[in-house]
Design a protein around this motif. Structure first.
Motif, PDB file in Angstrom:
ATOM      1  N   UNK A  70     -48.827 -32.932 -83.788  1.00  0.00           N
ATOM      2  CA  UNK A  70     -49.102 -31.848 -83.574  1.00  0.00           C
ATOM      3  C   UNK A  70     -50.434 -31.466 -84.269  1.00  0.00           C
ATOM      4  N   UNK A  71     -50.612 -32.004 -85.332  1.00  0.00           N
ATOM      5  CA  UNK A  71     -52.009 -31.644 -85.960  1.00  0.00           C
ATOM      6  C   UNK A  71     -53.341 -31.957 -85.294  1.00  0.00           C
ATOM      7  N   UNK A  72     -53.122 -32.918 -84.383  1.00  0.00           N
ATOM      8  CA  UNK A  72     -54.489 -33.128 -83.419  1.00  0.00           C
ATOM      9  C   UNK A  72     -54.437 -32.630 -82.032  1.00  0.00           C
ATOM     10  N   UNK A  73     -53.388 -32.119 -81.460  1.00  0.00           N
ATOM     11  CA  UNK A  73     -53.554 -31.557 -80.393  1.00  0.00           C
ATOM     12  C   UNK A  73     -54.512 -30.690 -80.168  1.00  0.00           C
ATOM     13  N   UNK A  74     -55.318 -30.562 -78.865  1.00  0.00           N
ATOM     14  CA  UNK A  74     -56.160 -30.040 -78.667  1.00  0.00           C
ATOM     15  C   UNK A  74     -57.684 -30.297 -79.290  1.00  0.00           C
ATOM     16  N   UNK A  75     -57.601 -31.287 -80.029  1.00  0.00           N
ATOM     17  CA  UNK A  75     -58.677 -31.689 -80.708  1.00  0.00           C
ATOM     18  C   UNK A  75     -59.018 -33.322 -80.262  1.00  0.00           C
ATOM     19  N   UNK A  76     -58.024 -33.910 -80.211  1.00  0.00           N
ATOM     20  CA  UNK A  76     -58.135 -35.444 -80.147  1.00  0.00           C
ATOM     21  C   UNK A  76     -57.638 -35.726 -78.535  1.00  0.00           C
ATOM     22  N   UNK A  77     -58.410 -36.672 -78.125  1.00  0.00           N
ATOM     23  CA  UNK A  77     -57.950 -37.231 -76.620  1.00  0.00           C
ATOM     24  C   UNK A  77     -58.133 -38.834 -76.960  1.00  0.00           C
ATOM     25  N   UNK A  78     -56.939 -39.241 -76.086  1.00  0.00           N
ATOM     26  CA  UNK A  78     -56.767 -40.533 -76.049  1.00  0.00           C
ATOM     27  C   UNK A  78     -56.868 -41.404 -74.868  1.00  0.00           C
ATOM     28  N   UNK A  79     -57.533 -42.390 -74.627  1.00  0.00           N
ATOM     29  CA  UNK A  79     -57.760 -42.783 -73.237  1.00  0.00           C
ATOM     30  C   UNK A  79     -57.783 -44.453 -73.237  1.00  0.00           C
ATOM     31  N   UNK A  80     -57.609 -45.002 -71.986  1.00  0.00           N
ATOM     32  CA  UNK A  80     -57.799 -46.352 -71.957  1.00  0.00           C
ATOM     33  C   UNK A  80     -58.634 -46.834 -70.760  1.00  0.00           C
ATOM     34  N   UNK A  81     -59.089 -48.189 -71.036  1.00  0.00           N
ATOM     35  CA  UNK A  81     -59.962 -48.753 -69.851  1.00  0.00           C
ATOM     36  C   UNK A  81     -58.988 -50.105 -69.735  1.00  0.00           C
ATOM     37  N   UNK A  82     -58.019 -49.919 -68.856  1.00  0.00           N
ATOM     38  CA  UNK A  82     -56.968 -51.455 -68.577  1.00  0.00           C
ATOM     39  C   UNK A  82     -57.670 -52.323 -68.345  1.00  0.00           C
ATOM     40  N   UNK A  83     -58.977 -52.425 -67.600  1.00  0.00           N
ATOM     41  CA  UNK A  83     -59.492 -53.695 -67.303  1.00  0.00           C
ATOM     42  C   UNK A  83     -60.274 -54.347 -68.411  1.00  0.00           C
ATOM     43  N   UNK A  84     -60.169 -53.644 -69.622  1.00  0.00           N
ATOM     44  CA  UNK A  84     -61.025 -54.085 -70.810  1.00  0.00           C
ATOM     45  C   UNK A  84     -59.804 -54.104 -71.783  1.00  0.00           C
ATOM     46  N   UNK A  85     -58.810 -53.740 -71.560  1.00  0.00           N
ATOM     47  CA  UNK A  85     -57.697 -53.856 -72.481  1.00  0.00           C
ATOM     48  C   UNK A  85     -58.300 -52.994 -73.994  1.00  0.00           C
ATOM     49  N   UNK A  86     -58.740 -51.876 -73.664  1.00  0.00           N
ATOM     50  CA  UNK A  86     -59.399 -51.146 -74.622  1.00  0.00           C
ATOM     51  C   UNK A  86     -58.786 -49.635 -74.613  1.00  0.00           C
ATOM     52  N   UNK A  87     -58.611 -49.311 -75.885  1.00  0.00           N
ATOM     53  CA  UNK A  87     -58.073 -47.756 -76.142  1.00  0.00           C
ATOM     54  C   UNK A  87     -59.225 -47.036 -76.930  1.00  0.00           C
ATOM     55  N   UNK A  88     -59.303 -45.914 -76.541  1.00  0.00           N
ATOM     56  CA  UNK A  88     -60.226 -45.082 -77.258  1.00  0.00           C
ATOM     57  C   UNK A  88     -59.621 -43.875 -78.003  1.00  0.00           C
ATOM     58  N   UNK A  89     -60.029 -43.467 -78.881  1.00  0.00           N
ATOM     59  CA  UNK A  89     -59.686 -41.826 -79.609  1.00  0.00           C
ATOM     60  C   UNK A  89     -60.929 -41.255 -79.569  1.00  0.00           C
ATOM     61  N   UNK A  90     -61.231 -40.149 -78.821  1.00  0.00           N
ATOM     62  CA  UNK A  90     -62.213 -39.075 -79.186  1.00  0.00           C
ATOM     63  C   UNK A  90     -61.501 -37.969 -80.002  1.00  0.00           C
ATOM     64  N   UNK A  91     -62.230 -37.846 -81.171  1.00  0.00           N
ATOM     65  CA  UNK A  91     -61.983 -36.948 -82.160  1.00  0.00           C
ATOM     66  C   UNK A  91     -63.002 -35.999 -82.356  1.00  0.00           C
ATOM     67  N   UNK A  92     -62.495 -34.808 -82.241  1.00  0.00           N
ATOM     68  CA  UNK A  92     -63.451 -33.561 -82.161  1.00  0.00           C
ATOM     69  C   UNK A  92     -62.729 -32.472 -83.342  1.00  0.00           C
ATOM     70  N   UNK A  93     -63.947 -31.708 -83.833  1.00  0.00           N
ATOM     71  CA  UNK A  93     -63.573 -30.841 -85.051  1.00  0.00           C
ATOM     72  C   UNK A  93     -62.798 -31.481 -86.097  1.00  0.00           C
ATOM     73  N   UNK A  94     -63.328 -32.494 -86.487  1.00  0.00           N
ATOM     74  CA  UNK A  94     -62.570 -33.205 -87.613  1.00  0.00           C
ATOM     75  C   UNK A  94     -62.670 -32.493 -88.883  1.00  0.00           C
ATOM     76  N   UNK A  95     -61.651 -32.571 -89.651  1.00  0.00           N
ATOM     77  CA  UNK A  95     -61.186 -31.988 -90.788  1.00  0.00           C
ATOM     78  C   UNK A  95     -61.471 -32.870 -92.160  1.00  0.00           C
ATOM     79  N   UNK A  96     -61.817 -32.405 -93.302  1.00  0.00           N
ATOM     80  CA  UNK A  96     -61.730 -33.459 -94.499  1.00  0.00           C
ATOM     81  C   UNK A  96     -60.451 -33.891 -94.685  1.00  0.00           C
ATOM     82  N   UNK A  97     -59.091 -33.321 -94.616  1.00  0.00           N
ATOM     83  CA  UNK A  97     -57.930 -33.934 -94.728  1.00  0.00           C
ATOM     84  C   UNK A  97     -57.623 -35.033 -93.816  1.00  0.00           C
TER      85      UNK A  97
END
Length: 121
Positions: A61-88
């Protein structure tokens, strides 16, 4: 043997962005799901986001709307895009994958070594 290798961590100011990557390699028959967890000093490891092979996602819940997750299945890779990061949100971020190795009838969870994300105030 299956290996997960994370990259993309680092130091960022509050309000900034980072993109984490995690590549799975080795004898992989299939990957059912991949995701990210984080662990701050003295705290338990908590779920951040997951994504299934079908594209279904789940976020803390704490990251909804700020983080996105995606994959490149051909590369067996997952990405996490983190926006508006907080010190905590300073923590070690771990990649997780539910993998069926080649030659195995079963899937098992695998973990990366973790990547440090530090958000300065």
């Amino acid at each position: 043997q299956v290996h997960l290798v994370e990259s993309g961590g680092g130091l960022v100011q509050a309000g900034g962005s980072l993109r984490l990557s995690c590549a799975a390699s080795g004898r992989i028959f299939s990957i059912n799901a991949m995701g990210w967890y984080r662990q701050a000093p003295g705290k338990q490891r908590d779920l951040v986001a997951t994504i299934t092979s079908g594209g279904s996602t789940n976020f803390a819940d704490s990251v909804k709307g700020r983080f996105t997750i995606s994959t490149d299945n051909a590369k067996n890779t997952v990405y996490l895009q983190m926006n508006t990061l907080k010190p905590e949100e300073t923590a070690v971020y771990y990649c997780n994958a539910d993998v069926r190795p080649g030659g195995s009838r079963w899937s098992s969870p695998y973990w990366g070594q973790g990547t440090q994300v530090t958000v300065s105030s």
